[in-house]
Write a protein that holds these residues in place. Sequence first.
Motif, PDB file in Angstrom:
ATOM      1  N   SER A 185       0.837  -1.215   0.000  1.00 46.05           N
ATOM      2  CA  SER A 185       0.000   0.000   0.000  1.00 46.05           C
ATOM      3  C   SER A 185       0.869   1.261   0.000  1.00 46.05           C
ATOM      4  N   TYR A 186       1.779   1.349  -0.978  1.00 42.23           N
ATOM      5  CA  TYR A 186       2.638   2.542  -1.065  1.00 42.23           C
ATOM      6  C   TYR A 186       1.754   3.781  -1.226  1.00 42.23           C
ATOM      7  N   PRO A 187       1.935   4.801  -0.346  1.00 42.95           N
ATOM      8  CA  PRO A 187       1.055   5.978  -0.424  1.00 42.95           C
ATOM      9  C   PRO A 187       1.592   6.979  -1.461  1.00 42.95           C
ATOM     10  N   LEU A 188       1.265   6.749  -2.704  1.00 41.97           N
ATOM     11  CA  LEU A 188       1.847   7.553  -3.794  1.00 41.97           C
ATOM     12  C   LEU A 188       1.385   9.006  -3.738  1.00 41.97           C
ATOM     13  N   HIS A 189       0.208   9.234  -3.217  1.00 38.26           N
ATOM     14  CA  HIS A 189      -0.296  10.615  -3.096  1.00 38.26           C
ATOM     15  C   HIS A 189      -1.288  10.664  -1.928  1.00 38.26           C
ATOM     16  N   GLY A 200      -3.807  -2.159  -3.458  1.00 43.10           N
ATOM     17  CA  GLY A 200      -5.209  -2.406  -3.769  1.00 43.10           C
ATOM     18  C   GLY A 200      -5.610  -1.606  -4.995  1.00 43.10           C
ATOM     19  N   SER A 201      -6.404  -2.200  -5.873  1.00 43.49           N
ATOM     20  CA  SER A 201      -6.801  -1.477  -7.088  1.00 43.49           C
ATOM     21  C   SER A 201      -7.753  -0.321  -6.756  1.00 43.49           C
ATOM     22  N   ALA A 202      -8.313  -0.315  -5.529  1.00 47.23           N
ATOM     23  CA  ALA A 202      -9.191   0.786  -5.115  1.00 47.23           C
ATOM     24  C   ALA A 202      -8.554   1.609  -3.989  1.00 47.23           C
ATOM     25  N   ASP A 203      -7.212   1.611  -3.931  1.00 47.57           N
ATOM     26  CA  ASP A 203      -6.501   2.361  -2.887  1.00 47.57           C
ATOM     27  C   ASP A 203      -6.650   3.859  -3.152  1.00 47.57           C
ATOM     28  N   GLU A 204      -7.226   4.559  -2.180  1.00 47.08           N
ATOM     29  CA  GLU A 204      -7.468   5.998  -2.348  1.00 47.08           C
ATOM     30  C   GLU A 204      -6.182   6.829  -2.256  1.00 47.08           C
ATOM     31  N   MET A 205      -5.053   6.166  -1.927  1.00 44.44           N
ATOM     32  CA  MET A 205      -3.775   6.886  -1.862  1.00 44.44           C
ATOM     33  C   MET A 205      -2.786   6.396  -2.907  1.00 44.44           C
ATOM     34  N   HIS A 239      -6.900   1.113   0.781  1.00 41.44           N
ATOM     35  CA  HIS A 239      -5.553   1.341   1.322  1.00 41.44           C
ATOM     36  C   HIS A 239      -5.224   0.382   2.478  1.00 41.44           C
ATOM     37  N   GLY A 240      -6.255  -0.005   3.230  1.00 42.33           N
ATOM     38  CA  GLY A 240      -6.044  -0.934   4.347  1.00 42.33           C
ATOM     39  C   GLY A 240      -6.130  -2.395   3.927  1.00 42.33           C
ATOM     40  N   MET A 241      -6.199  -2.623   2.619  1.00 39.61           N
ATOM     41  CA  MET A 241      -6.276  -3.982   2.035  1.00 39.61           C
ATOM     42  C   MET A 241      -7.582  -4.708   2.380  1.00 39.61           C
ATOM     43  N   ALA A 242      -8.618  -3.952   2.688  1.00 40.35           N
ATOM     44  CA  ALA A 242      -9.925  -4.584   2.917  1.00 40.35           C
ATOM     45  C   ALA A 242     -10.635  -4.739   1.569  1.00 40.35           C
ATOM     46  N   SER A 287      -2.069  15.275  -7.846  1.00 39.70           N
ATOM     47  CA  SER A 287      -1.090  16.093  -8.578  1.00 39.70           C
ATOM     48  C   SER A 287       0.286  16.064  -7.921  1.00 39.70           C
ATOM     49  N   LYS A 288       0.319  15.747  -6.622  1.00 36.47           N
ATOM     50  CA  LYS A 288       1.619  15.715  -5.925  1.00 36.47           C
ATOM     51  C   LYS A 288       2.003  14.274  -5.644  1.00 36.47           C
ATOM     52  N   LEU A 289       2.899  13.751  -6.460  1.00 39.61           N
ATOM     53  CA  LEU A 289       3.294  12.353  -6.302  1.00 39.61           C
ATOM     54  C   LEU A 289       4.529  12.233  -5.419  1.00 39.61           C
ATOM     55  N   ARG A 290       4.521  11.204  -4.563  1.00 41.97           N
ATOM     56  CA  ARG A 290       5.700  10.948  -3.710  1.00 41.97           C
ATOM     57  C   ARG A 290       6.526   9.868  -4.408  1.00 41.97           C
TER      58      ARG A 290
END
Length: 220
Positions: free
Chosen positions: A126-130, A155-160, A187-190, A136-139
């Motif tokens: 669950s890498y938090p890319l944004h 997760g394909s539905a990860d909000e981050m 994001h929590g893999m649920a 617009s701000k990618l880590r």
Amino acid sequence: VKVKIPFGNKYLDAIFSVPEKKSTYGVILTHGAGGDMNFPHLVSLAACLASHGVLCLRFTCKGLNITYRTKAFKAVVEYLKLSDDYKLSGVFLAARSMGSRAAASVIRHLSQEEEDDFIQGLICLSYPLHRPKLQSKLRDEDLLFIRCPVLFVSGSADEMCEKQLLEGVASKMKAPKKIHWIEKANHGMAVKGRTIDDVMEEINTEIFSWIKENIELEDK
């Protein structure tokens, strides 16, 4: 095996999951912004790795400052590298969410400081890319500098971590990389309709087989 790892003038709590046979490779594992090393996903992964002969050292580092988390992760890497009890040929750094940003930062720093083969790869859960809704701000700055193999489990539905954005970053990375998508996971893999044990089994199997592939390449 519980241990205290020196970090500055304090100690980090950590636990070794030790395989029955002596292992050549290890995984250092840590949590995201919330929780600690006893987060169920981490406990499950550590047990899976140890049962397959891979030493796992998981640690707790509270603190929401990425620089602080990175320094703590680096202290744990140094500790394991110098350990007389577990002489390892190499380690993989693995972490959830914010912890995986710290892991990426450690690998970038260490690769700039020294030519060293101790770190074999990076595993980002669950890498938090944004930030949520802030695409617009990618880590991604540390990821683009990394040269060792990287596995993303998201997760394909990860909000981050929007799917197309991670795939775009991966395509620019110079490192060998793989993305394993957990369908419909957040994001929590649920995942609706799946038990957490079922999801964890998929994640653990993927991580172990990726580690095994990379160790075999290394040993050839």
